[in-house]
Design a protein around this motif. Sequence first.
Motif, PDB file in Angstrom:
ATOM      1  N   ARG A 239     -34.137 -32.898  22.301  1.00  0.00           N
ATOM      2  CA  ARG A 239     -33.752 -31.814  22.795  1.00  0.00           C
ATOM      3  C   ARG A 239     -34.979 -30.789  22.353  1.00  0.00           C
ATOM      4  NH1 ARG A 239     -28.206 -32.959  24.478  1.00  0.00           N
ATOM      5  NH2 ARG A 239     -27.642 -32.290  22.196  1.00  0.00           N
ATOM      6  N   ALA A 240     -34.923 -31.096  20.893  1.00  0.00           N
ATOM      7  CA  ALA A 240     -36.067 -30.016  20.209  1.00  0.00           C
ATOM      8  C   ALA A 240     -37.397 -30.436  20.663  1.00  0.00           C
ATOM      9  CB  ALA A 240     -35.631 -30.104  18.875  1.00  0.00           C
ATOM     10  N   LYS A 241     -37.731 -31.588  20.842  1.00  0.00           N
ATOM     11  CA  LYS A 241     -39.130 -32.167  21.325  1.00  0.00           C
ATOM     12  C   LYS A 241     -39.430 -32.137  22.687  1.00  0.00           C
ATOM     13  CE  LYS A 241     -39.847 -33.901  17.106  1.00  0.00           C
ATOM     14  NZ  LYS A 241     -40.713 -33.257  16.067  1.00  0.00           N
ATOM     15  N   GLY A 242     -38.419 -31.717  23.612  1.00  0.00           N
ATOM     16  CA  GLY A 242     -38.471 -31.587  24.935  1.00  0.00           C
ATOM     17  C   GLY A 242     -37.798 -32.331  26.108  1.00  0.00           C
ATOM     18  N   TRP A 243     -36.966 -33.371  25.759  1.00  0.00           N
ATOM     19  CA  TRP A 243     -36.108 -33.814  26.327  1.00  0.00           C
ATOM     20  C   TRP A 243     -34.999 -33.205  26.737  1.00  0.00           C
ATOM     21  CZ3 TRP A 243     -38.682 -36.990  22.550  1.00  0.00           C
ATOM     22  CH2 TRP A 243     -39.539 -38.158  23.280  1.00  0.00           C
ATOM     23  N   SER A 244     -35.028 -32.972  28.224  1.00  0.00           N
ATOM     24  CA  SER A 244     -33.852 -31.895  28.685  1.00  0.00           C
ATOM     25  C   SER A 244     -32.379 -32.518  28.551  1.00  0.00           C
ATOM     26  CB  SER A 244     -34.119 -31.440  29.962  1.00  0.00           C
ATOM     27  OG  SER A 244     -34.356 -32.812  31.043  1.00  0.00           O
ATOM     28  N   ALA A 245     -32.390 -33.966  28.881  1.00  0.00           N
ATOM     29  CA  ALA A 245     -31.158 -34.467  28.960  1.00  0.00           C
ATOM     30  C   ALA A 245     -30.957 -35.913  28.332  1.00  0.00           C
ATOM     31  CB  ALA A 245     -30.776 -34.649  30.308  1.00  0.00           C
ATOM     32  N   PRO A 246     -31.178 -35.988  26.879  1.00  0.00           N
ATOM     33  CA  PRO A 246     -31.122 -37.380  26.383  1.00  0.00           C
ATOM     34  C   PRO A 246     -29.704 -38.173  26.775  1.00  0.00           C
ATOM     35  CG  PRO A 246     -31.294 -35.412  24.949  1.00  0.00           C
ATOM     36  CD  PRO A 246     -31.039 -34.688  25.953  1.00  0.00           C
ATOM     37  N   ILE A 247     -29.792 -39.397  26.801  1.00  0.00           N
ATOM     38  CA  ILE A 247     -28.838 -40.267  27.155  1.00  0.00           C
ATOM     39  C   ILE A 247     -28.145 -40.906  26.015  1.00  0.00           C
ATOM     40  CG2 ILE A 247     -28.061 -42.458  28.343  1.00  0.00           C
ATOM     41  CD1 ILE A 247     -30.889 -42.380  29.656  1.00  0.00           C
ATOM     42  N   LEU A 248     -26.757 -40.467  25.835  1.00  0.00           N
ATOM     43  CA  LEU A 248     -26.100 -40.967  24.402  1.00  0.00           C
ATOM     44  C   LEU A 248     -25.523 -42.120  24.522  1.00  0.00           C
ATOM     45  CD1 LEU A 248     -25.214 -39.737  21.592  1.00  0.00           C
ATOM     46  CD2 LEU A 248     -23.183 -38.667  22.813  1.00  0.00           C
ATOM     47  N   ALA A 249     -25.636 -42.823  23.454  1.00  0.00           N
ATOM     48  CA  ALA A 249     -25.265 -44.190  23.554  1.00  0.00           C
ATOM     49  C   ALA A 249     -23.969 -44.163  22.379  1.00  0.00           C
ATOM     50  CB  ALA A 249     -26.261 -45.209  23.063  1.00  0.00           C
ATOM     51  N   ALA A 250     -23.183 -45.251  22.473  1.00  0.00           N
ATOM     52  CA  ALA A 250     -22.047 -45.370  21.551  1.00  0.00           C
ATOM     53  C   ALA A 250     -22.510 -45.413  20.345  1.00  0.00           C
ATOM     54  CB  ALA A 250     -21.019 -46.567  22.129  1.00  0.00           C
ATOM     55  N   SER A 251     -23.500 -46.290  19.996  1.00  0.00           N
ATOM     56  CA  SER A 251     -24.004 -46.307  18.687  1.00  0.00           C
ATOM     57  C   SER A 251     -25.628 -46.660  18.531  1.00  0.00           C
ATOM     58  CB  SER A 251     -23.075 -47.634  17.886  1.00  0.00           C
ATOM     59  OG  SER A 251     -23.597 -48.798  18.322  1.00  0.00           O
ATOM     60  N   ALA A 252     -26.097 -46.994  17.281  1.00  0.00           N
ATOM     61  CA  ALA A 252     -27.559 -47.494  17.403  1.00  0.00           C
ATOM     62  C   ALA A 252     -27.737 -49.019  17.539  1.00  0.00           C
ATOM     63  CB  ALA A 252     -28.047 -47.116  15.729  1.00  0.00           C
ATOM     64  N   ARG A 253     -26.531 -49.811  17.793  1.00  0.00           N
ATOM     65  CA  ARG A 253     -26.787 -51.141  18.064  1.00  0.00           C
ATOM     66  C   ARG A 253     -27.525 -51.224  19.355  1.00  0.00           C
ATOM     67  NH1 ARG A 253     -21.220 -54.207  18.392  1.00  0.00           N
ATOM     68  NH2 ARG A 253     -22.552 -55.963  18.271  1.00  0.00           N
ATOM     69  N   PRO A 254     -28.619 -52.255  19.335  1.00  0.00           N
ATOM     70  CA  PRO A 254     -29.313 -52.251  20.480  1.00  0.00           C
ATOM     71  C   PRO A 254     -28.552 -52.689  21.625  1.00  0.00           C
ATOM     72  CG  PRO A 254     -30.370 -53.520  18.843  1.00  0.00           C
ATOM     73  CD  PRO A 254     -28.886 -53.018  18.207  1.00  0.00           C
ATOM     74  N   ASP A 255     -27.422 -53.308  21.624  1.00  0.00           N
ATOM     75  CA  ASP A 255     -26.440 -53.537  22.936  1.00  0.00           C
ATOM     76  C   ASP A 255     -26.035 -52.355  23.518  1.00  0.00           C
ATOM     77  OD1 ASP A 255     -26.833 -56.270  23.284  1.00  0.00           O
ATOM     78  OD2 ASP A 255     -25.350 -56.889  22.013  1.00  0.00           O
ATOM     79  N   ASP A 256     -25.632 -51.414  22.432  1.00  0.00           N
ATOM     80  CA  ASP A 256     -25.160 -50.184  23.094  1.00  0.00           C
ATOM     81  C   ASP A 256     -26.253 -49.278  23.624  1.00  0.00           C
ATOM     82  OD1 ASP A 256     -22.272 -50.714  22.522  1.00  0.00           O
ATOM     83  OD2 ASP A 256     -22.559 -49.872  20.266  1.00  0.00           O
ATOM     84  N   LEU A 257     -27.207 -49.220  23.002  1.00  0.00           N
ATOM     85  CA  LEU A 257     -28.344 -48.295  23.699  1.00  0.00           C
ATOM     86  C   LEU A 257     -29.020 -49.142  25.159  1.00  0.00           C
ATOM     87  CD1 LEU A 257     -30.709 -48.464  20.303  1.00  0.00           C
ATOM     88  CD2 LEU A 257     -29.544 -46.448  21.229  1.00  0.00           C
TER      89      LEU A 257
END
Length: 271
Positions: A239-257
């Motif tokens: 958000r600080a960089k300019g994304w208005s609505a980042p999509i929150l994943a369950a974790s950093a695991r690629p499957d979760d992203l």
Amino acid sequence: MALWVGLCQARDMPRARSETSLKQWHVISLRPKDRHAAVRRAAKRLGARVFAISTSILQPTDARTALTAARRADIVIFTSPAAVAFTVAKVSLRSRRGQTWLAIGEGTAAALRRAGIADALAPAQGAHSEALLAHPLLQAVRGTRIGVITAPGGRDLIAQTLQARGADVVRADVYRREPTPPNRARRTGLQRLPATSALLLSSGEALEVLWSALTIGEQLELTARPCVVASERLADLARAKGWSAPILAASARPDDLLTALSAYVRSGRFR
């Protein structure tokens, strides 16, 4: 403790495969050089293509003395699959009686199990520092010797918090991240991606390296694309960089992203 065990068991249950296909999508991976394989596997499952734009390369460090001490601690913590890989390149792993091995996420725990630590534990939800620090075994740690096997950089929240709780922390930095800003050709490739492309963000450091290499125009183009983040902290950074609505994943695991991106596409919010 019973609740934690139950959550860990739930973590291992098969997940429903109801994700929307990402056949028309590209996902942008900022993982270190030669570390994109897990992202490619997760993307292939949903039909997406991967645009790899590494912002660092991982290099081993000489940490044998610290590593020996950390591995002998009452509780041993690994902060990434890379930390496991660089450790087993130097020594074999073996758990002694009464010793606890913890991982920051399930991907790291799986790497530990492959390396011989069958009872490695990970948070049931999330793969970040806050999730690990919520583990019941890390609450009353005054006087406990804890080894943290990791890399320099980042927030260092785990070691700092455990020290504040009274633990005797032994840190072993078994690798380091060497920043590698993307060249012009890679940045041009990033610009040429279709609108149906999304940034997968699991490291604030990775984003900062990329961000510094981009022109203002390139930054604006990037923030017009969806951004999938691995934690609330990364959502704040996005958000600080300019994304208005980042999509929150369950974790950093690629499957979760990728699952989070699939749910976003299925919701119809992308236009």
